[in-house]
Design an enzyme around this catalytic site. Structure first.
Site, mmCIF file in Angstrom:
data_model
loop_
_atom_site.group_PDB
_atom_site.id
_atom_site.type_symbol
_atom_site.label_atom_id
_atom_site.label_comp_id
_atom_site.label_asym_id
_atom_site.label_seq_id
_atom_site.Cartn_x
_atom_site.Cartn_y
_atom_site.Cartn_z
ATOM 1 N N ASP A 112 33.988 41.027 27.906
ATOM 2 C CA ASP A 112 33.222 41.076 26.669
ATOM 3 C C ASP A 112 34.035 40.640 25.456
ATOM 4 O O ASP A 112 33.487 40.077 24.505
ATOM 5 C CB ASP A 112 32.610 42.465 26.451
ATOM 6 C CG ASP A 112 33.635 43.575 26.394
ATOM 7 O OD1 ASP A 112 34.821 43.318 26.671
ATOM 8 O OD2 ASP A 112 33.236 44.708 26.077
ATOM 9 N N THR A 137 34.828 40.373 35.393
ATOM 10 C CA THR A 137 35.649 41.574 35.354
ATOM 11 C C THR A 137 35.498 42.301 36.673
ATOM 12 O O THR A 137 34.393 42.396 37.208
ATOM 13 C CB THR A 137 35.257 42.535 34.210
ATOM 14 O OG1 THR A 137 35.967 43.767 34.372
ATOM 15 C CG2 THR A 137 33.780 42.842 34.184
ATOM 16 N N ILE A 138 36.608 42.815 37.193
ATOM 17 C CA ILE A 138 36.500 43.599 38.426
ATOM 18 C C ILE A 138 35.886 44.956 38.138
ATOM 19 O O ILE A 138 35.509 45.677 39.057
ATOM 20 C CB ILE A 138 37.863 43.759 39.127
ATOM 21 C CG1 ILE A 138 38.841 44.572 38.279
ATOM 22 C CG2 ILE A 138 38.454 42.411 39.498
ATOM 23 C CD1 ILE A 138 40.131 44.934 39.006
ATOM 24 N N ASP A 139 35.742 45.300 36.849
ATOM 25 C CA ASP A 139 35.174 46.605 36.482
ATOM 26 C C ASP A 139 33.655 46.663 36.646
ATOM 27 O O ASP A 139 33.075 47.746 36.676
ATOM 28 C CB ASP A 139 35.520 46.957 35.039
ATOM 29 C CG ASP A 139 37.011 47.119 34.819
ATOM 30 O OD1 ASP A 139 37.757 47.196 35.819
ATOM 31 O OD2 ASP A 139 37.432 47.164 33.653
ATOM 32 N N GLY A 184 39.091 50.442 35.680
ATOM 33 C CA GLY A 184 37.721 50.675 35.241
ATOM 34 C C GLY A 184 37.743 51.390 33.916
ATOM 35 O O GLY A 184 37.604 52.610 33.864
#
Length: 431
Positions: A112, A137-139, A184
Site C-alpha cells: 500500500d 505482499t505476503i501478508d 503480518g
C-alpha cells in the site's frame, strides 16, 4: 479495452519488501509491452535513485532476458523502501527523471505504501504518465475484491507450513515448545494460514482481540493456558504461531507498561521506517515473549523448554509455487492491458482479477487521502473459516473452567486449587 498497437516507454519500479512472484510480474509486463511496440525500462532499487534525480540506475529489458525469470524468487530490479511522496523535492526529482527517460507509462509493484507513491506520481504527472500498480505482499492484507489474494501469499504460506511441520516434529521428538513469530504487520492472514494448515497447537492474531487493548501479559497467559491444558492431556510439546502485528497492537505504551525502557532495550530499538511504521523486524518479539513466559512458568515451577523463531524472511524471496507463477502472469498482462486502454488516460489504478477478469481499481477509490494507505483487510474472526481454526487449537475454553473434572485437572498441573486457577485464568474466557 483497446487492442491498438502502442508506442512509448514503460518503466517498472519495485517497492517495499520482497514477495515470491515479483519476477513473474516483471516478466509478463515486459513481454506484453514489447509485443505491443513499447520499450521497457527497469528502474533499480525502487524509488531510491529516482528521488535523487539519478538517471543512471536503470536498464532496458528484453524478452530474452525476462523469458524465464518468472520461475525465480527475488527481484532482478531489486527493491527498496523509499517514499517519494515524503517531500516536494523528492517527487519533483522522480517526475523529472521519468520525463528525461521519455516514460509514458509506469508499472509499480508493491504494497500500500508503493501504491500511494504510484498514485502521487499519477496525480503530479497531470496525465503525461499513465500508471498501474500491481499489489504484492505476503501478508495478504490489501483490500482486493472477492477476497482475491495478494501475490506471494500462497507461496509464503506453502513454504511456511513446511517449516512449521518440521519444527512440530522436532518439538514432538524433543518434548519442547516452539514460539514462531510470523510476518503480518496489519493482519493475521499469514500466521493463521500457516498455523491452521500446519495444525499448530495455537495461533494468535491481532484480530481476535476485536480492537481491545492487547497486553504482553495477556498474550503470555493465553500461551501458558495452552501449555497447562496440553500437560493435563499428558502432552509435553507444542508449536505456537504468533502474528508479528501483535507487537504493534501492544504498542510502545503497552510495552513500557510491562517493562522499563532499559528492559525493552534488550530486545532492540523502537524505530520507524520512511512510511511511519514501527520496524517490527528490529524488535526481537519472539525472545520478548519467550523471556516473559519463562518467568511466569518459573513462578509456577513448571519446567518447559522453549525455542523462539522468526518466520518470514525465509519466505519472501523464495521461488514461487505454480499458483503465483500463473497469477503474476495474469497481473502483469492485465497491467499493460489497462495502460493501453482509454480508461488509463482518466485514472491510475491498482490491478486486480475477479473470476478470471481483470478489474482496475482507481487509486482514489482505494487509497485514503488522509492516511495515504489502503484500508487493511483483516481476518474475519466471525466467519466459519476462523471458527474452524479455533476449534482445532489447544487453548483454554469456558467449558474447561466450568466443568469440575476438567478444572481440577488443569489446577493440578498448575499447582493451584480449582478456585485459584479459575481466578487466575478466568478472564481469558470471560469469567
Amino acid at each position: 479495452m483497446t487492442s491498438a498497437r502502442s508506442t512509448g516507454k514503460l518503466a517498472l519500479v519495485v517497492g517495499g519488501g520482497p514477495a515470491p512472484g515479483i519476477n513473474g510480474v516483471i516478466s509478463s509486463v515486459t513481454i506484453e509491452a514489447i509485443n505491443h511496440g513499447m520499450d521497457v525500462i527497469g528502474i533499480m532499487d525502487g524509488f531510491q535513485w529516482l528521488v535523487r534525480g539519478n538517471i543512471e540506475h536503470c536498464r532496458s529489458l528484453s524478452i530474452k532476458e525476462v523469458g524465464q525469470i518468472h520461475l525465480r524468487g527475488g527481484s532482478i530490479l531489486r527493491t527498496a523502501r523509499v517514499n517519494p511522496a515524503k517531500s516536494e523535492e523528492d517527487m519533483r526529482n522522480v517526475l523529472e527523471v521519468l520525463h528525461r527517460l521519455d516514460v509514458t507509462s509506469l508499472v509499480t509493484i508493491g504494497g500500500d505504501d508503493t501504491a500511494f507513491s504510484a498514485s502521487q506520481v499519477h496525480k503530479r504527472a497531470g496525465g503525461s504518465i499513465r500508471v498501474a500498480h500491481v499489489p504484492k505482499t505476503i501478508d495478504n492484507d490489501l483490500p482486493l475484491p472477492a477476497a482475491a489474494p495478494t501475490f506471494g501469499f500462497e507461496t509464503a504460506r506453502h513454504l511456511g507450513v513446511a517449516i512449521v511441520r518440521n519444527l512440530a516434529e522436532d518439538a514432538r521428538t524433543t518434548s519442547r515448545w516452539y514460539l514462531i513469530v510470523s510476518m503480518g504487520r496489519a493482519a493475521g492472514h499469514l500466521a493463521l494460514g500457516i498455523g491452521k494448515a500446519a495444525a499448530a497447537t495455537l495461533t494468535i492474531i491481532p484480530e481476535e482481540f476485536r480492537g481491545q487493548p492487547v497486553t504482553l501479559n495477556t498474550l503470555c497467559d493465553i500461551i501458558l493456558g495452552a501449555i497447562i491444558k496440553r500437560r493435563s492431556q499428558e502432552t509435553h510439546y507444542g508449536v505456537v504461531v504468533l502474528a508479528e502485528g501483535l507487537l504493534e497492537s501492544i504498542g510502545e505504551e503497552g510495552l513500557l507498561a510491562t517493562m522499563d525502557a532499559g528492559q525493552l532495550g534488550r530486545y532492540g530499538k523502537l524505530q520507524r521506517d520512511p512510511h511511519g511504521h514501527l520496524r517490527l523486524g528490529e524488535i526481537e518479539f519472539g525472545r520478548m515473549v519467550h523471556d516473559h513466559l519463562s518467568a511466569k512458568l518459573e513462578e509456577m515451577e513448571l519446567p518447559v523448554s522453549f525455542i523462539d523463531k522468526d518466520l518470514g524472511y525465509e519466505l519472501r524471496s523464495a521461488d514461487p509455487i505454480p499458483y503465483d507463477m500463473e497469477y503474476t502472469r495474469d497481473l502483469g498482462y492485465g497491467a499493460v492491458k489497462f495502460l493501453r486502454s482509454e480508461a488509463a488516460s482518466k485514472f491510475g489504478a491498482i490491478i486486480s482479477f475477479v473470476g478470471g477478469r481483470m478489474q482496475p481499481l482507481p487509486f482514489d477509490q482505494m487509497i485514503n487521502p488522509k492516511t495515504g494507505r489502503m484500508q487493511a483487510r483483516k481476518v474475519d474472526v466471525d466467519g466459519e473459516a476462523y471458527e474452524c481454526a479455533r476449534r482445532y487449537m489447544i487453548r483454554l475454553s469456558r467449558e474447561d473452567l466450568e466443568e469440575p473434572q476438567r478444572l481440577a485437572g488443569l489446577a493440578q498441573v498448575a499447582g493451584m486449587s480449582p478456585e485459584q486457577f479459575k481466578g487466575r485464568f478466568g478472564y481469558l474466557v470471560g469469567l
